[in-house]
Design an enzyme around this catalytic site. Sequence first.
Site, PDB file in Angstrom:
ATOM      1  N   PRO A   2      -3.383  -0.779  -7.205  1.00  0.00           N
ATOM      2  CA  PRO A   2      -1.759  -0.874  -7.295  1.00  0.00           C
ATOM      3  C   PRO A   2      -1.072  -0.474  -6.413  1.00  0.00           C
ATOM      4  O   PRO A   2      -1.146   0.924  -6.281  1.00  0.00           O
ATOM      5  CB  PRO A   2      -1.722  -1.036  -9.034  1.00  0.00           C
ATOM      6  CG  PRO A   2      -2.455  -0.002  -9.788  1.00  0.00           C
ATOM      7  CD  PRO A   2      -3.771   0.266  -8.445  1.00  0.00           C
ATOM      8  N   GLU A   3       0.467  -0.653  -5.826  1.00  0.00           N
ATOM      9  CA  GLU A   3       1.373   0.147  -5.818  1.00  0.00           C
ATOM     10  C   GLU A   3       2.690   0.408  -6.993  1.00  0.00           C
ATOM     11  O   GLU A   3       2.510   0.371  -7.641  1.00  0.00           O
ATOM     12  CB  GLU A   3       1.639  -0.840  -4.482  1.00  0.00           C
ATOM     13  CG  GLU A   3       0.171  -1.061  -3.276  1.00  0.00           C
ATOM     14  CD  GLU A   3       0.541  -1.704  -2.259  1.00  0.00           C
ATOM     15  OE1 GLU A   3       1.455  -1.977  -1.515  1.00  0.00           O
ATOM     16  OE2 GLU A   3      -0.434  -2.079  -1.688  1.00  0.00           O
ATOM     17  N   LYS A  61       3.961   5.438  -6.238  1.00  0.00           N
ATOM     18  CA  LYS A  61       1.929   5.773  -7.218  1.00  0.00           C
ATOM     19  C   LYS A  61       1.610   5.896  -7.847  1.00  0.00           C
ATOM     20  O   LYS A  61       0.676   6.006  -8.255  1.00  0.00           O
ATOM     21  CB  LYS A  61       0.925   4.993  -6.440  1.00  0.00           C
ATOM     22  CG  LYS A  61       1.696   4.322  -5.124  1.00  0.00           C
ATOM     23  CD  LYS A  61       0.620   3.383  -4.506  1.00  0.00           C
ATOM     24  CE  LYS A  61       0.335   4.862  -3.339  1.00  0.00           C
ATOM     25  NZ  LYS A  61      -0.461   4.268  -2.594  1.00  0.00           N
ATOM     26  N   TYR A 108     -13.453   0.362 -20.541  1.00  0.00           N
ATOM     27  CA  TYR A 108     -12.900   1.387 -19.420  1.00  0.00           C
ATOM     28  C   TYR A 108     -11.177   1.886 -19.561  1.00  0.00           C
ATOM     29  O   TYR A 108     -10.801   2.710 -18.303  1.00  0.00           O
ATOM     30  CB  TYR A 108     -12.161   0.233 -18.141  1.00  0.00           C
ATOM     31  CG  TYR A 108     -13.547  -0.880 -17.507  1.00  0.00           C
ATOM     32  CD1 TYR A 108     -14.910  -0.261 -17.209  1.00  0.00           C
ATOM     33  CD2 TYR A 108     -13.382  -2.101 -18.009  1.00  0.00           C
ATOM     34  CE1 TYR A 108     -15.598  -0.948 -16.823  1.00  0.00           C
ATOM     35  CE2 TYR A 108     -14.986  -2.728 -17.417  1.00  0.00           C
ATOM     36  CZ  TYR A 108     -15.786  -2.238 -17.238  1.00  0.00           C
ATOM     37  OH  TYR A 108     -16.441  -2.957 -16.389  1.00  0.00           O
ATOM     38  N   ARG A 127     -12.639   1.018 -11.252  1.00  0.00           N
ATOM     39  CA  ARG A 127     -13.544   1.553 -10.317  1.00  0.00           C
ATOM     40  C   ARG A 127     -13.235   3.025 -10.150  1.00  0.00           C
ATOM     41  O   ARG A 127     -14.138   3.616  -9.231  1.00  0.00           O
ATOM     42  CB  ARG A 127     -12.693   0.556  -8.776  1.00  0.00           C
ATOM     43  CG  ARG A 127     -12.615  -0.310  -9.201  1.00  0.00           C
ATOM     44  CD  ARG A 127     -12.213  -1.545  -7.912  1.00  0.00           C
ATOM     45  NE  ARG A 127     -12.931  -1.092  -6.852  1.00  0.00           N
ATOM     46  CZ  ARG A 127     -12.689  -1.371  -6.154  1.00  0.00           C
ATOM     47  NH1 ARG A 127     -11.757  -2.314  -4.716  1.00  0.00           N
ATOM     48  NH2 ARG A 127     -13.841  -1.428  -4.860  1.00  0.00           N
ATOM     49  N   LYS A 168       8.064  10.368  15.329  1.00  0.00           N
ATOM     50  CA  LYS A 168       6.299  10.086  14.596  1.00  0.00           C
ATOM     51  C   LYS A 168       5.368   9.241  15.969  1.00  0.00           C
ATOM     52  O   LYS A 168       5.288   8.311  15.910  1.00  0.00           O
ATOM     53  CB  LYS A 168       6.561   9.946  13.666  1.00  0.00           C
ATOM     54  CG  LYS A 168       7.945   9.815  12.316  1.00  0.00           C
ATOM     55  CD  LYS A 168       6.916  11.556  11.525  1.00  0.00           C
ATOM     56  CE  LYS A 168       7.458  11.470  10.641  1.00  0.00           C
ATOM     57  NZ  LYS A 168       7.404  13.262  10.051  1.00  0.00           N
ATOM     58  N   ASN A 187      -1.045  -1.033   1.221  1.00  0.00           N
ATOM     59  CA  ASN A 187      -1.680  -1.158   1.814  1.00  0.00           C
ATOM     60  C   ASN A 187      -0.933  -2.928   2.049  1.00  0.00           C
ATOM     61  O   ASN A 187      -0.845  -2.927   3.167  1.00  0.00           O
ATOM     62  CB  ASN A 187      -3.640  -1.058   2.108  1.00  0.00           C
ATOM     63  CG  ASN A 187      -4.176  -1.930   3.237  1.00  0.00           C
ATOM     64  OD1 ASN A 187      -3.203  -1.767   3.904  1.00  0.00           O
ATOM     65  ND2 ASN A 187      -5.192  -2.466   2.642  1.00  0.00           N
TER      66      ASN A 187
END
Length: 330
Positions: A2-3, A61, A108, A127, A168, A187
């Site tokens: 998730p973001e 996040k 989980y 995960r 940058k 991502n």
Amino acid sequence: MPELPEVEAARRALEAHCVGRRITRCAVADDPKVVVAAAGRVTFERAMVGRTIVAARRRGKNLWLRLDAPPFPSFQFGMAGAIYIKGVAVTKYKRSAVNSEDEWPSKYSKFFVELDDGLEFSFTDKRRFARVRLFDDPETVPPISELGPDALFEPMSVDNFVDSLSRKKIGIKALLLDQSFISGIGNWIADEVLYQSKIHPLQIASSLTRESCEALHQSIQEVVTYAVDVDANCDRFPVEWLFHHRWGKKPGKVDGKKIEFITAGGRTTAYVPQLQKLTGTQSNKKVVASPGQVSEDGDAKEAGAEVEVEADDDLKPRKRVATFKAAKGH
């Protein structure tokens, strides 16, 4: 995944249903990879019982619960972390790792709480890339203290954004994934905003024109705001978004244009070559992605390789420049 939008949806759900309630029971998983508790799991659990949830906070996040007294539990969502509230729809991930209709609490579950009104919620992670920690003041210590401005709550002004990019000298996708630059972009958001602003993922940030910087700034605000407004329910994202076509490295098209995959910023990256072209001094180069560096879900934390090869060098390049960058943790 998730973001920021997914974590913000979780924060809002906790704020709406759990703030003002007292914790009557807590169960923390015996999983030291995920649950980072220096004083031990039992001490963690005891520190929660009897405390009242005052607020749900988020930066990037990362999410944490502010209680009526410290310490406070903090959740770094990693690749598959999620908040589930029994009987309450929180959000729908593109790749939810735990089915909300499975056993309750899920096997989980890493952090489970029952409140004084009987409501129950848990933080799950199938995960095991997430982190559950206990802090006296989460905002003053890593990882939260090291985060850059939040993409939703603390957006940069256009001028500051343009000025920052001009200094940058790294690929723009890698920069967007750097949580110390802007926090909350992961991502899928990075791929989406670069697609919408027609910028190649490997374009050096400092080489972008002001027009491109402004387009990227606008795309970030629009994508993040829209995704948050629909509670990160991916089924409600606009049909023209790249998001719906970028998963699994499968051949596909968006708006009739071919999608290709490379490694950028250490992540599997979807882009549309017809729209997203390298410009300036980078325009005479092509990029060869190193295979096997990143898992297909695009959210792995392994280091990736970005390799630039002179376009006219064919299979025996005279000069090759390779840069390896380890992806930052969430």
